[in-house]
Write an enzyme that holds these catalytic residues in place. Sequence first.
Site, PDB file in Angstrom:
ATOM      1  N   GLY A   5      -5.401  23.921  31.974  1.00  0.00           N
ATOM      2  CA  GLY A   5      -6.447  23.326  31.146  1.00  0.00           C
ATOM      3  C   GLY A   5      -7.782  23.281  31.864  1.00  0.00           C
ATOM      4  O   GLY A   5      -8.828  23.565  31.271  1.00  0.00           O
ATOM      5  N   ASN A  38      -4.998  10.546  20.995  1.00  0.00           N
ATOM      6  CA  ASN A  38      -4.818  11.339  22.213  1.00  0.00           C
ATOM      7  C   ASN A  38      -5.569  10.671  23.361  1.00  0.00           C
ATOM      8  O   ASN A  38      -6.554  11.187  23.886  1.00  0.00           O
ATOM      9  CB  ASN A  38      -5.319  12.767  21.988  1.00  0.00           C
ATOM     10  CG  ASN A  38      -5.074  13.674  23.178  1.00  0.00           C
ATOM     11  OD1 ASN A  38      -4.422  13.290  24.147  1.00  0.00           O
ATOM     12  ND2 ASN A  38      -5.618  14.877  23.110  1.00  0.00           N
ATOM     13  N   PHE A  95       2.039  18.377  17.758  1.00  0.00           N
ATOM     14  CA  PHE A  95       1.590  17.242  18.566  1.00  0.00           C
ATOM     15  C   PHE A  95       0.749  16.286  17.727  1.00  0.00           C
ATOM     16  O   PHE A  95       0.860  15.060  17.849  1.00  0.00           O
ATOM     17  CB  PHE A  95       0.777  17.722  19.769  1.00  0.00           C
ATOM     18  CG  PHE A  95       0.034  16.612  20.459  1.00  0.00           C
ATOM     19  CD1 PHE A  95       0.695  15.722  21.287  1.00  0.00           C
ATOM     20  CD2 PHE A  95      -1.334  16.433  20.253  1.00  0.00           C
ATOM     21  CE1 PHE A  95       0.015  14.669  21.898  1.00  0.00           C
ATOM     22  CE2 PHE A  95      -2.022  15.392  20.857  1.00  0.00           C
ATOM     23  CZ  PHE A  95      -1.338  14.507  21.683  1.00  0.00           C
ATOM     24  N   GLU A  96      -0.089  16.842  16.865  1.00  0.00           N
ATOM     25  CA  GLU A  96      -0.963  16.011  16.045  1.00  0.00           C
ATOM     26  C   GLU A  96      -0.312  15.562  14.741  1.00  0.00           C
ATOM     27  O   GLU A  96      -0.976  15.015  13.871  1.00  0.00           O
ATOM     28  CB  GLU A  96      -2.265  16.773  15.752  1.00  0.00           C
ATOM     29  CG  GLU A  96      -3.081  17.030  17.012  1.00  0.00           C
ATOM     30  CD  GLU A  96      -4.405  17.717  16.749  1.00  0.00           C
ATOM     31  OE1 GLU A  96      -4.572  18.286  15.641  1.00  0.00           O
ATOM     32  OE2 GLU A  96      -5.270  17.687  17.634  1.00  0.00           O
ATOM     33  N   GLU A 144     -12.910  24.771  19.105  1.00  0.00           N
ATOM     34  CA  GLU A 144     -12.068  24.386  17.976  1.00  0.00           C
ATOM     35  C   GLU A 144     -10.728  23.840  18.439  1.00  0.00           C
ATOM     36  O   GLU A 144     -10.284  22.786  17.985  1.00  0.00           O
ATOM     37  CB  GLU A 144     -11.862  25.590  17.056  1.00  0.00           C
ATOM     38  CG  GLU A 144     -10.948  25.325  15.870  1.00  0.00           C
ATOM     39  CD  GLU A 144     -11.564  24.372  14.858  1.00  0.00           C
ATOM     40  OE1 GLU A 144     -10.802  23.746  14.089  1.00  0.00           O
ATOM     41  OE2 GLU A 144     -12.800  24.235  14.814  1.00  0.00           O
ATOM     42  N   TYR A 168     -11.174  13.991  29.438  1.00  0.00           N
ATOM     43  CA  TYR A 168     -12.496  14.523  29.119  1.00  0.00           C
ATOM     44  C   TYR A 168     -13.605  13.655  29.715  1.00  0.00           C
ATOM     45  O   TYR A 168     -14.610  14.164  30.217  1.00  0.00           O
ATOM     46  CB  TYR A 168     -12.688  14.620  27.603  1.00  0.00           C
ATOM     47  CG  TYR A 168     -11.707  15.531  26.925  1.00  0.00           C
ATOM     48  CD1 TYR A 168     -11.347  16.760  27.491  1.00  0.00           C
ATOM     49  CD2 TYR A 168     -11.116  15.176  25.722  1.00  0.00           C
ATOM     50  CE1 TYR A 168     -10.440  17.599  26.874  1.00  0.00           C
ATOM     51  CE2 TYR A 168     -10.207  16.020  25.091  1.00  0.00           C
ATOM     52  CZ  TYR A 168      -9.877  17.221  25.674  1.00  0.00           C
ATOM     53  OH  TYR A 168      -8.974  18.048  25.063  1.00  0.00           O
ATOM     54  N   GLY A 224      -0.286  20.183  34.238  1.00  0.00           N
ATOM     55  CA  GLY A 224      -0.296  19.764  35.632  1.00  0.00           C
ATOM     56  C   GLY A 224      -0.413  20.916  36.601  1.00  0.00           C
ATOM     57  O   GLY A 224      -0.348  20.720  37.818  1.00  0.00           O
TER      58      GLY A 224
END
Length: 198
Positions: A126, A153, A55-56, A112, A160, A122
């Site tokens: 998380g 992101n 993803f990164e 981390e 957040y 969804g």
Amino acid sequence: TTHTHTRTHTQHHITEHPSLFTLHSHSTMGKVTVRDAQASDVPHMMALINELAIFEKSLDKVKTTEANLLEDGFGAKPLFECLMGELDGKVVGFALHYYVYSTWEGRSMYLEDLYVLEHARGQGVGVALLRALCEKALKNKCARLQWQVISFNTSGIEFYQKRLGAQERLVDGHNWLDYVMRPPEMTAFLERESAKTS
């Protein structure tokens, strides 16, 4: 580095056990469970680390191996702790964290990596991981829970800030910058300093 798109708009009932956090949804969503990682979870952890790196756009940067995770997380002197997020009994996410010490504020927790597989987002995984982390940090009298997020992101940053109420780290209006020295930089620095004193 953290990444999650999890959002939920349903009501939930929480059941807590010494190392188990279960979220029962009152909708058609599955059962979410957060538990402490075991040595047998290392392959799952490695797979999630690689998924996050993809993803990164940094899969080539991952040097950690399953052997490293096993030794460093479950050996004689563990360097980190980890929570596993499950959806209907299957591992779909994790939160790898460890304790750090602030000379100003004392014991703190550093997150981390937080990652949930795309197909499981969804469903509240998380959110459940973050709730478990906050409870753990508060129980251990941590002054703060902190982490980094990659700048592109944007959905994670929005989550957040709006869902968690997290803020960028500022002191008197100034941002804290992250610096790193890897072995080549450390070695070169030591060599330069040695040359000055020889």
